[in-house]
Design a protein around this motif. Structure first.
Motif, PDB file in Angstrom:
ATOM      1  N   GLN A 141       0.809  -1.216   0.000  1.00 52.66           N
ATOM      2  CA  GLN A 141       0.000   0.000   0.000  1.00 52.66           C
ATOM      3  C   GLN A 141       0.845   1.269   0.000  1.00 52.66           C
ATOM      4  N   GLY A 142       2.175   1.130   0.017  1.00 51.24           N
ATOM      5  CA  GLY A 142       3.026   2.310  -0.128  1.00 51.24           C
ATOM      6  C   GLY A 142       3.744   2.753   1.114  1.00 51.24           C
ATOM      7  N   ALA A 143       3.734   1.986   2.171  1.00 52.72           N
ATOM      8  CA  ALA A 143       4.440   2.374   3.389  1.00 52.72           C
ATOM      9  C   ALA A 143       5.942   2.243   3.164  1.00 52.72           C
ATOM     10  N   VAL A 144       6.704   3.192   3.704  1.00 45.78           N
ATOM     11  CA  VAL A 144       8.160   3.170   3.575  1.00 45.78           C
ATOM     12  C   VAL A 144       8.762   3.171   4.966  1.00 45.78           C
ATOM     13  N   GLU A 145      10.051   2.836   5.038  1.00 45.70           N
ATOM     14  CA  GLU A 145      10.719   2.751   6.329  1.00 45.70           C
ATOM     15  C   GLU A 145      10.656   4.097   7.056  1.00 45.70           C
ATOM     16  N   GLY A 146      10.299   4.034   8.326  1.00 47.53           N
ATOM     17  CA  GLY A 146      10.177   5.251   9.132  1.00 47.53           C
ATOM     18  C   GLY A 146       8.754   5.739   9.290  1.00 47.53           C
ATOM     19  N   ASP A 147       7.814   5.209   8.476  1.00 45.19           N
ATOM     20  CA  ASP A 147       6.410   5.613   8.619  1.00 45.19           C
ATOM     21  C   ASP A 147       5.861   5.135   9.965  1.00 45.19           C
TER      22      ASP A 147
ATOM     23  N   PHE B 113       4.291   2.077  16.285  1.00 43.18           N
ATOM     24  CA  PHE B 113       5.578   1.540  15.871  1.00 43.18           C
ATOM     25  C   PHE B 113       6.132   2.397  14.742  1.00 43.18           C
ATOM     26  N   ASP B 114       7.436   2.341  14.578  1.00 43.71           N
ATOM     27  CA  ASP B 114       8.076   2.877  13.377  1.00 43.71           C
ATOM     28  C   ASP B 114       8.276   1.720  12.407  1.00 43.71           C
ATOM     29  N   PHE B 115       7.790   1.899  11.178  1.00 42.21           N
ATOM     30  CA  PHE B 115       7.827   0.807  10.212  1.00 42.21           C
ATOM     31  C   PHE B 115       9.261   0.545   9.774  1.00 42.21           C
ATOM     32  N   LYS B 116       9.666  -0.728   9.873  1.00 39.36           N
ATOM     33  CA  LYS B 116      10.991  -1.147   9.440  1.00 39.36           C
ATOM     34  C   LYS B 116      10.832  -2.451   8.670  1.00 39.36           C
ATOM     35  N   PRO B 117      10.704  -2.377   7.345  1.00 40.18           N
ATOM     36  CA  PRO B 117      10.438  -3.591   6.562  1.00 40.18           C
ATOM     37  C   PRO B 117      11.663  -4.486   6.457  1.00 40.18           C
TER      38      PRO B 117
END
Length: 510
Positions: free
Chosen positions: A409-415, A428-432
């Protein structure tokens, strides 16, 4: 302030018991210091159950104590000892209690002795590290927390379960009638609104036994809140038939039986839902000379309307046998038409936050919001003070597909990623691309995936990469020292007498 003796509507705050926490423990004994995980599971919390009890006739106990909580489950312990189960809290309610939520949605109709409703389920107990052990994670250094129990605000509304309902003006003789045909002993006096609460009486006519309810008197405008009767009209909603008790000896000016009947019928129509009930008319107080005369004058007019009319006297007992047998006939027909009631157990399950799927992801002003039964339950079970437990949560969310869906859906690291209801969500901070690990080789309760800086690990990887380009004379220690300086300092090993030997003496100099 007067203390009420009859309460037919209350608001309750219900909270089920919380599940006990699991425990992280390692079996220890002499000569066997690390015998494997043996942490027990937490016990489930106690549920809150509503149960119909025929010995209960009012909701007054809940009027005084409107907050009820189930018992919490016990925590787990080492040596595979599970926590105790929290005891269920059973709340007895009268037959005919309607259960609604705070918004007015009906959750259940408690009719029939023994009928049960699990209004709030107890929380699940957390798993201990023994139950979390697997072939990939042989010695978990964490356990799961117990889940909180359900909490809900409800409204209990009592609708008396009676076969026959007596309606009429104040002082028409309803209480006298129920006292004459049953063993009920309501308060009787010669002033209006003597009856302040519904009265129930058990009547036997031949082989039929039925109940009769007497509600406070109705007056014109009762459906709009005038008088007392409007508050108690709910108690005749379940009746198989209604009996109009009409005062034929009233001394109030402008009163006559036909007008009284029309006024009461108008108020019943305004209240609604009673149009299909059979009607009987009891012309009361014919023991009074004027009452007998008025009764004879109106009985034919009432019968022309298609009504069954019974001139009676609650004081002398005249006409009561005919009236009670007519009631019994209607009750018997109604019971034959209805299916046999069975004891039921109702469990209230709140609707899934995501509409029934595993999870949903939406984007709002705060970030990416994840809703779903599983993710929200897993978050509640996680001890965020334990890195390994947080890593286990990351593994579970990754296997469920949350991370892949966020990336899609377009989430990037740090979102920012929020899991749960907006009023109580975990951020949370997103970290794929966080790899799910097997056994974490480190101190218990730690997960190296959540260490932002690991210089020792980075140094080992740099040395391993530089070993492929080392010279024949360089050792691993030489490579490490070389990498520690911006300029090469050369090897520390050399051939004696070579150009690299610092003690070499040049013959030309001599």
């Amino acid at each position: 302030m007067a203390v009420p003796t009859f309460v037919d509507e209350v608001r309750l705050h219900i909270a089920a018991g919380r599940g006990g926490n699991g425990v992280a423990s390692v079996h220890r004994e002499k000569f066997k210091p690390l015998g494997g995980p043996d942490g027990g599971n937490g016990g489930p919390g106690g549920s809150v159950i509503l149960r119909v009890d025929t010995d209960v006739t009012t909701l007054i106990d809940y009027h005084h104590s409107p907050i009820r909580r189930g018992e919490h489950g016990g925590h787990g312990a080492g040596d595979h000892r599970n926590g105790g189960h929290g005891s269920d809290l059973v709340l007895p309610v009268p037959d005919g209690t309607v259960v609604s939520d705070s918004e007015g949605n009906v959750l259940g109709d408690m009719v029939g002795p023994g009928t049960e409703m699990v209004i709030a389920s107890g929380g699940r107990g957390g798993l201990g590290n023994a139950a979390l052990a697997s072939s990939k994670r042989k010695a978990p250094g964490f356990a799961l927390l117990g889940e909180p129990g359900d909490e809900i605000d409800i409204v209990l509304e009592l609708k008396v379960v009676a076969d026959i309902g007596l309606v009429g003006f104040p002082s028409a003789g309803k209480s006298s009638l129920i006292a004459a045909i049953s063993r009920a002993r309501p308060k009787i006096a010669d002033y209006p609104f003597t009856t302040l609460i519904p009265n129930l009486g058990v009547v036997r006519a031949g082989d039929t036994t039925f109940t009769v309810a007497d509600v406070p008197g109705l007056i014109e405008g009762a459906a709009d809140g005038r008088g007392l009767g409007h508050d108690f009209l709910r108690h005749i909603e379940r009746c198989a038939a209604l009996v109009h008790v009409i005062d034929t000896a009233s001394i109030e000016p402008g009163r006559n039986p036909l007008d009284d009947l029309d006024v009461i019928e108008h108020e019943l129509a305004e209240y609604g839902g009673l149009e299909d009930r059979p009607r009987l008319v009891a012309l009361n107080k014919i023991d009074v000379p004027d009452g007998r005369d008025i009764s004879d004058m109106v009985v034919d007019d009432l019968r022309q309307r298609g009504l069954q009319v019974f001139p009676i006297s609650a004081a002398s007992g005249a006409g009561l046998r005919e009236l009670t047998f007519a009631m019994a006939e209607i009750v018997q027909r109604a019971r034959t038409a209805e299916p046999t009631a069975e004891t039921t157990r109702i469990v209230i399950r709140p609707p899934s936050a995501d509409g029934g799927g595993d999870f949903t992801i939406t984007k709002d002003v705060e970030g990416w919001r994840v809703r779903g039964h599983k993710p929200e339950r897993w978050v509640r079970q996680t001890d965020f003070s334990n890195d390994e437990a947080v890593g286990f949560l990351a593994d579970r969310l990754n296997r469920l597909g949350v991370e892949a869906q966020l990336v899609k859906q377009g989430a990037v690291e740090g979102d920012t990623v929020l899991i749960g209801h907006p009023d109580n969500s975990v951020v949370f901070d997103f970290k794929p691309a966080m790899e799910a690990g097997a056994e974490m080789l480190g101190r218990r309760g730690e997960d190296h995936r959540f260490e932002e800086k690991r210089p020792a690990q980075r140094r080992r990887r740099e040395i391993d990469a530089a070993m492929d380009d080392r010279s024949e004379t360089e050792t691993r220690a030489d490579v490490a020292r070389r990498l520690d300086h911006s300029e090469p300092i050369g090897p520390t090993s050399y051939e004696i007498g070579s150009a690299a030997d610092p003690d070499r003496v040049d013959d030309s100099e001599s």
